[in-house]
Design a protein around this motif. Structure first.
Motif, PDB file in Angstrom:
ATOM      1  N   ALA A  59       0.814  -1.211   0.000  1.00  0.00           N
ATOM      2  CA  ALA A  59       0.000   0.000   0.000  1.00  0.00           C
ATOM      3  C   ALA A  59       0.848   1.262   0.000  1.00  0.00           C
ATOM      4  N   ALA A  60       1.940   1.278   0.805  1.00  0.00           N
ATOM      5  CA  ALA A  60       2.776   2.476   0.885  1.00  0.00           C
ATOM      6  C   ALA A  60       3.417   2.787  -0.464  1.00  0.00           C
ATOM      7  N   HIS A 100      -1.685  -5.155   2.235  1.00  0.00           N
ATOM      8  CA  HIS A 100      -1.543  -4.472   3.529  1.00  0.00           C
ATOM      9  C   HIS A 100      -1.030  -5.499   4.532  1.00  0.00           C
ATOM     10  N   HIS A 101       0.191  -5.230   5.017  1.00  0.00           N
ATOM     11  CA  HIS A 101       0.861  -6.175   5.891  1.00  0.00           C
ATOM     12  C   HIS A 101       0.976  -7.544   5.245  1.00  0.00           C
TER      13      HIS A 101
END
Length: 294
Positions: free
Chosen positions: A12-13, A35-36
């Motif tokens: 996501a980042a 995400h993660h």
């Protein structure tokens, strides 16, 4: 068969920092945003999304229906749509012109009211079979609108009921009648056996001759083609023939002259020559010459 496109995965980042790039990548194949380390979202193109929710197919069907309707409106053939009860459900402009009535005046009316000769025509039984058994029909039918007026008719079953496609072919039937009359006249000339006939080119070369002409000059029928027609005439008659033959193509008017054919033995046969131009749609093809003994 279309292969399955393996999606790309991006954290996501990283997706946020390079959104413009990943949006471009999504136009080629899906991008999975994690995400993660777990799949969280999927970015796909608008076209792929529409295929998923069926909007693309629906728009395609709408476009096809609109195109078919526009085609029916534009074609020169008359199209009459009927429902399963045999009533008019729609007409295109060509049909309104053919029937000489406004489309609004035709809507909802039974087809026999629209086509005066329909109920007593052989077409009526085929029309019922189209509605009841979904059978197609194509044929040439007279008298649907006016006596002696011929229409080419196609019956096409449709979900609404069916369609009747009409084309006026009266001129073509008139041409056929004229051709039949000409063939009958040619047969009568051959049966008579005393009228010589030659088909000649614009350069006067004989392309074909009938047995009667061959008998007049005492030659074989196969020996006449490729000769100049004036070569079959007495020397003193050739100039007058040439002038008349050339005048035929200048004016287009049939010509009739007195002349003499030369026999194989050297004698002469007094004849009357009648010449008529053969003309195609674009140019002269030559002439037909009739020789009758005087």
């Amino acid at each position: 068969m279309e292969t399955v496109r393996e999606p790309q995965r991006v954290p996501a980042a990283e997706f946020i920092r390079g959104f413009a790039n990943w949006r471009l990548q999504a136009s080629r194949k899906p991008v999975v945003v994690t995400h993660h380390g777990k799949d969280a979202h999927v970015l796909i193109s608008l076209a792929d999304y529409r295929r998923l929710d069926g909007r693309g197919e629906a728009e395609g069907r709408d476009a096809m229906a609109a195109s078919q309707a526009a085609l029916i409106e534009a074609i020169r053939d008359a199209v009459i749509l009927v429902d399963r009860t045999g009533r008019v459900a729609g007409v295109n402009p060509a049909a309104a012109d053919l029937l000489e009535r406004a489309a609004t005046a035709l809507m909802g009316r039974p087809l026999p009211d629209v086509l005066p000769g329909f109920a007593r025509s052989v077409l009526f039984a085929h029309f019922l079979r189209m509605l009841d058994h979904r059978e197609r029909f194509s044929g040439e039918v007279p008298g649907l609108i006016e006596p002696q007026r011929w229409l080419r008719v196609d019956l096409v079953p449709l979900p609404i009921g069916g369609a009747m496609v009409l084309r006026d072919i009266s001129d073509a039937w008139g041409t056929r009648a004229e051709q039949d009359a000409r063939r009958a006249l040619a047969d009568a000339v051959e049966i008579d056996g005393t009228i010589g006939v030659a088909r000649v080119s614009v350069r006067e070369a004989v392309e074909a001759a009938n047995p009667a002409l061959a008998a007049m000059i005492g030659a074989k029928q196969s020996a006449i083609p490729h000769l100049r027609f004036s070569a079959l005439l007495a020397a003193g008659q050739r100039h007058a023939f040439t002038e008349a033959f050339e005048g035929l193509f200048r004016t287009g008017d049939p010509v009739r002259i007195a002349s003499e054919l030369v026999t194989r033995g050297g004698g002469v046969v007094p004849v009357t020559l009648a010449m008529v131009e053969r003309r195609s749609a674009y140019a002269s093809d030559g002439a037909i010459i009739l020789a009758v003994r005087r």
